[in-house]
Design an enzyme around this catalytic site. Sequence first.
Site, PDB file in Angstrom:
ATOM      1  N   GLU A   1      53.085  74.782  70.498  1.00  0.00           N
ATOM      2  CA  GLU A   1      53.171  73.675  69.673  1.00  0.00           C
ATOM      3  C   GLU A   1      54.125  72.679  70.172  1.00  0.00           C
ATOM      4  O   GLU A   1      52.852  72.068  70.074  1.00  0.00           O
ATOM      5  CB  GLU A   1      54.231  74.271  67.713  1.00  0.00           C
ATOM      6  CG  GLU A   1      53.382  75.129  67.457  1.00  0.00           C
ATOM      7  CD  GLU A   1      54.175  76.237  67.760  1.00  0.00           C
ATOM      8  OE1 GLU A   1      54.517  76.948  68.470  1.00  0.00           O
ATOM      9  OE2 GLU A   1      53.927  77.883  66.812  1.00  0.00           O
TER      10      GLU A   1
ATOM     11  N   MET B   1      66.247  73.342  64.525  1.00  0.00           N
ATOM     12  CA  MET B   1      65.006  71.868  64.903  1.00  0.00           C
ATOM     13  C   MET B   1      64.717  71.841  67.043  1.00  0.00           C
ATOM     14  O   MET B   1      65.110  72.519  67.200  1.00  0.00           O
ATOM     15  CB  MET B   1      65.692  70.711  64.287  1.00  0.00           C
ATOM     16  CG  MET B   1      66.030  70.277  63.428  1.00  0.00           C
ATOM     17  SD  MET B   1      66.764  68.885  63.444  1.00  0.00           S
ATOM     18  CE  MET B   1      68.297  69.215  63.475  1.00  0.00           C
ATOM     19  N   SER B   2      63.880  71.241  67.181  1.00  0.00           N
ATOM     20  CA  SER B   2      64.089  70.946  68.790  1.00  0.00           C
ATOM     21  C   SER B   2      63.335  69.916  69.227  1.00  0.00           C
ATOM     22  O   SER B   2      63.801  68.485  67.822  1.00  0.00           O
ATOM     23  CB  SER B   2      63.241  71.673  70.217  1.00  0.00           C
ATOM     24  OG  SER B   2      61.689  70.830  69.154  1.00  0.00           O
TER      25      SER B   2
ATOM     26  N   ALA C   1      66.629  79.078  65.333  1.00  0.00           N
ATOM     27  CA  ALA C   1      66.661  79.769  64.320  1.00  0.00           C
ATOM     28  C   ALA C   1      67.725  79.190  63.024  1.00  0.00           C
ATOM     29  O   ALA C   1      67.007  78.742  61.558  1.00  0.00           O
ATOM     30  CB  ALA C   1      66.543  81.421  63.854  1.00  0.00           C
TER      31      ALA C   1
ATOM     32  N   ASP D   1      50.430  95.838  64.546  1.00  0.00           N
ATOM     33  CA  ASP D   1      51.437  96.339  65.818  1.00  0.00           C
ATOM     34  C   ASP D   1      53.153  96.314  65.719  1.00  0.00           C
ATOM     35  O   ASP D   1      53.126  97.431  66.180  1.00  0.00           O
ATOM     36  CB  ASP D   1      51.016  95.051  66.735  1.00  0.00           C
ATOM     37  CG  ASP D   1      51.186  93.853  66.000  1.00  0.00           C
ATOM     38  OD1 ASP D   1      52.014  94.057  64.901  1.00  0.00           O
ATOM     39  OD2 ASP D   1      51.124  93.321  66.974  1.00  0.00           O
TER      40      ASP D   1
ATOM     41  N   THR E   1      69.241  75.867  63.678  1.00  0.00           N
ATOM     42  CA  THR E   1      69.015  74.544  63.512  1.00  0.00           C
ATOM     43  C   THR E   1      67.400  74.268  63.195  1.00  0.00           C
ATOM     44  O   THR E   1      67.268  73.019  62.397  1.00  0.00           O
ATOM     45  CB  THR E   1      68.875  73.586  64.781  1.00  0.00           C
ATOM     46  OG1 THR E   1      68.197  73.858  65.673  1.00  0.00           O
ATOM     47  CG2 THR E   1      70.936  73.674  64.819  1.00  0.00           C
TER      48      THR E   1
ATOM     49  N   ASP F   1      59.703  71.345  75.381  1.00  0.00           N
ATOM     50  CA  ASP F   1      59.219  72.623  75.041  1.00  0.00           C
ATOM     51  C   ASP F   1      58.083  73.052  75.138  1.00  0.00           C
ATOM     52  O   ASP F   1      57.325  72.651  75.290  1.00  0.00           O
ATOM     53  CB  ASP F   1      58.788  71.846  73.696  1.00  0.00           C
ATOM     54  CG  ASP F   1      59.165  72.418  72.415  1.00  0.00           C
ATOM     55  OD1 ASP F   1      58.767  73.639  72.832  1.00  0.00           O
ATOM     56  OD2 ASP F   1      58.841  72.255  70.982  1.00  0.00           O
TER      57      ASP F   1
ATOM     58  N   ASP G   1      45.619  90.332  59.481  1.00  0.00           N
ATOM     59  CA  ASP G   1      46.727  89.427  60.034  1.00  0.00           C
ATOM     60  C   ASP G   1      45.775  88.025  60.019  1.00  0.00           C
ATOM     61  O   ASP G   1      44.564  87.802  60.911  1.00  0.00           O
ATOM     62  CB  ASP G   1      47.139  89.708  61.240  1.00  0.00           C
ATOM     63  CG  ASP G   1      48.188  90.673  60.439  1.00  0.00           C
ATOM     64  OD1 ASP G   1      48.751  90.625  59.743  1.00  0.00           O
ATOM     65  OD2 ASP G   1      48.153  91.547  61.270  1.00  0.00           O
TER      66      ASP G   1
END
Lengths: 604, 699
Positions: B365, B400-401, B396, B535, B398, B361, B324
């Site tokens: 990221e 966006m944040s 999920a 997993d 939009t 946030d 992975d």
Amino acid sequence: MTSNGLLQITVFFLLVLALTKPMGAFMTHIFEGKRTWLHPALRPLERLIYKLCGIQEDQEHRWTGYAASLLMFSLASLVLTYLIQRMQGFLPFNPQGFGTAHAAQGATAMTPDLAFNTAVSFTTNTNWQAYTPETTMSYLTQMVGLATHNFFSAAAGIAIAIALIRGFARHTTETIGNFWVDVVRATVYVLLPLSVVIALFFVSQGVIQNFASYTKATTLEGAVQTIAQGPVASQEAIKILGTNGGGFFNGNSAHPFENPTPISNFIQLLSIFIIPAGLTYTFGKMVKDTRQGWALFAAMSVLFVAGVLVAYPGEQSGNPILASLGIENHPTATQPGGNMEGKEVRSGIANSALFATVTTDASCGAVNSMHDSFTPLGGLVPLVNIELGEVVFGGVGAGLYGMLMFAILAVFIAGLMVGRTPEYLGKKIEQKEVKMVMLAVLVLAASILLFSGAGAVIQFAKNSWINPTGPATANLNNNGPHGLSEILYAYSSGTGNNGSALAGLSANTPWYNLTIGLAMLIGRFLMIIPLLAVAGSLAQKRIVPASAGTLPTHGALFVGLLVGVVVIVSALTFFPALTLGPVVEHFLMMRHQLFALLLIPVWS
Amino acid sequence: MLVESQSPTVNILPSKRRRARPLFDPPIVKRAIWDSFVKLNPITMMKNPVMFVVEVGAALTTAYMIRDWRAGTTDLGFTFQITLWLWFTVLFANFAEAMAEGRGKAQADTLRKTKSDTIGHRLKNGDKIEDVAASRLRQGDVVICHPGDIIPGDGEVFEGIASVDESAITGESAPVIRESGGDRSAVTGGTKVLSDWIKIRITSNPGETFLDRMIALVEGAQRQKTPNEIALNIVIAGLTLIFLLAVVTLHPFARYSVNSAGAGQVPSIAVLISLLVCLIPTTIGGLLSAIGIAGMDRVMQHNVLAMSGKAVEAAGDVNTLLLDKTGTITLGNRQAVEFIPVDAISEADLADAAQLSSLADETPEGRSIVILAKEKYQLRGREVSEHEAKFIPFSAQTRMSGVDLDYRSVRKGATDAVIEFVREHGGAVPSRLTEITDHISRSGGTPLVVADGSKILGAIHLRDVVKGGMRERFDQLRAIGIRTIMITGDNPLTAAAIASEAGVDDFLAQATPKQKMDLIKKEQAGGRLVAMTGDGTNDAPALAQADVGVAMNTGTMAAKEAGNMVDLDSNPTKLIEVVAIGKQLLMTRGALTTFSIANDVAKYFAILPAMFSVTYPAIAALNVMRLHSPESAVLAAVIFNALIIIALIPLALRGVSYEPMSAAALLRRNIVVYGVGGIIAPFPGIWVIDRLLGWFRLA
């Protein structure tokens, strides 16, 4: 060793090398069913045979069917040969009247045990001869009973090798070919045309071909000599080409009617190796990696050269006892020096040593000199060659499948050392393959050792049916280590389907006829059947693509490994027996001790 | 997913072994010595054909010795010593096996301690609690665990969240989170709840729990011979039979020779049995099972639980590794590496807006954006609470944040989502934006577009960071013939860039479980063996299909059931180490087999001249070691043969050293060391023993 002798050996080897590729490529075409330049002439014959015998050309068999065909074919032809021998007195082409009341004095009676031994011997491509042909066999027996076997047993050997190759070359399939088709093709396209050419060549060299009765000649001394005749050339060609080795005469290739000139001798040597060597290339071609074939060729070559380089100097250095008596032992312009006992002057030492090596490398068994008279070291080479399993080029087909058997073993043991479960040519070598290979190795060792062990000590009453001479050792010409070598050689030759003899052993008694007959059957079929099982199992497997982690089986490293495994497995098995035979004989000779003709029986 | 951020060592075999024990731990040695005698039982010995032959040989010489002693034969010293050493040979082999087993048993004892006396709080009819012994819990029972409770059995969390100490199973002391739903719901019996509470539905019956299986595995109770081990057993059993033939037939050959030469005598039974024992492959025969057990144990020391030896063996054969991307090849989180403004916007303005949108946030990221802004433009975190700020978290829908403050709406998010947002606010999309985002995608990154109201400011370049040393590892894998395929949900463009950066051989982008499965089947159809880690529950079919499936301990029960190994550390990179251990296991077997067979050459040269020195004095020429007497020669060979087993126990337990190199190079090295070395080594060895025997007047 003389430079002339070495040069001849070198030229011989280079010619084998040169002929390997064309021969192998031709056989690849034949067994992959492709057209060759011989097809226009021989295809009708092939089709006729299929039609007459009801063979479905495109039908394939699983390994069990293949093995069953082989066994049926062998059994039927074995019985036929037995009957021909037993009834030769009633059959034509019998000018000497063998098996009838007109037979000359001294003719050998075709007893049931001798007929069994001989029928087995020719069916198994061994050609062990417990009889003297010219005083035993009618021309019909020689031609129909024996020479046909020379073709068919050789063709069967090639067929088995091709079936095993298919096991490697194919994947995820159940079938490994059609035995009947393979045998017909091997006979029609490979053995028959080559035999015709070689037979004609032999005739040009002076080999006889007639149905005349034996010639009576009066010698200069006034003695009467019987000169045997017969259809020799036609049998001589397939005798060597099919690595059969059964001579038309007792003298075999030492007889001037069988092998008259140095050139005929050279062609005989070449003919012995040409098909087995070519098959290594066929193997490479069919598994689509010719390097794999050349690797086997290289391993065989190393063992061949090693053998010659022991046998030749062994014979050339001669007997130190004679040297100490002031007899010239070194080659000079007028005489060859070394050990000339039992050797033809027209062959000389180099060609005799070479012939002895070649005939036992391959499971041919033809001889142009008497192995019994070799020095201990010179005689050790043929014996060891046979005990290696005759994988040095080997018998037609038999050499290749024997070598592949060792390759599987080598790959299994050493392949683990690269950290993968072993693979050979992309086929995983697993339980089944290993089991079958070990079975074959074990059976061969058991046959040689147990029969020889029994032969060395078993006691019979004098004038008993089984062995009229008494104990089994009473048939020996020599006592001491050399006597042991004679027994060991006989059973090695039988089990290995070689057919040459160290002589010195009077083998035509029920005991030897039956036990050696049994050894020949074991050595042939209990090796072939496990290997066909391997072929069947391999054919079912997937081919794992090669990567950097795959054990390379084409380089010098693998060649060395393969040679090592062949030598070590055989050496470890036979070292004790060989030590008490030729090895100790050699050391004793160095101490000036000899084991000559047994004049006073030790056993009483 | 728990990702261990240990820096990968350059070598495939790491030096770090958490559960490592010293090779010769005194209590284990003590127990092994006792077990060596217990194992003399012929019924157990019969499973090992080679050593069984030695035992029968030892028993025979003992019987003959007693007979001779009764008959009053004088020279008993030699036969006695031979008998003694034959028994030692058997005991040494037993000791090797017992040592290998002992290490597992010691570990099993530790595990057992956690198992005893656990009490479970079973919920009856919803909320009534009753205390029952863990051993009485059945599948389907529901228990509740509070802080300090030992979880009484394997199960699935269906309510609550808790931090759990799994050190009893994994040896890792940092607690892990277990919660209902998703891929972190599986709990293992024997682990301990540290905080909060969880309700668990028990999924296994007593005796079948993970811990039970683990104990059985490390103890070797269910140990079955692996296919390769069986095949090797056939070879060495076959060789044993061949040597049996060689020695048995030596008797008639000797009788012939003695009669013929009229001197000497046929070798005694003791001498013949000595020769036999020296020739049969006792070295590998005695160590074979120890090698297999030790291989499993080595996997265990890496905190991987192999469900069978077969799986470890298969690991050595693996041709293709499916890894992975996230967490295995890359660090797991994308990080901001660059701000790329559009048109007239300055980079600092873009950074400022990006930072603003990310202050609240908490995703990796988001944090990486704040860090980058700080590093590049010294933009400090502002106290946003003084403004009237409203944070818009990522969803999920939009995709966006951002933040709304002082009449500004700053957003960052997926390109199309932000474009739509801008258009809704009546803005236009700058022409250069597509160029920028495409450029980022092509280089393997993910563009996050930043907008302030109706205006697009630019894009943030988020990039996967490939773990250090991965490229070297993949190079090594390639050198040993293993292809690595990266599995990722990314688009092909991104995937290709990461793949080339990490140096994997191939990749599968936008992978769905079905595609993964198809890839495995395709590889297998081509004859390759595939290894993978997984997993999630949706990995389970692929884990089952793969030849080596390593499930992460953090994963679901379904994944753990499907795979044939469980990595207790949940470190996907460890697959590479498992492969190395599998290879080492096979190599050790091959090396010792070769060594064992190669040894025979010298033994022939020691024993054969000794046997026939009277019959044929000329045979002394074969006594190349110049051993001083026939008795001493035979004895020295037998002693060497016995001692070599002891000497090689560490090698069998540790495995032959392995560095990644091509098969050809490995073969060359091992043939020189174990093949050629095996032929040469016994000569000086036997010679030294012969001298010592002479010195101590033992022979």
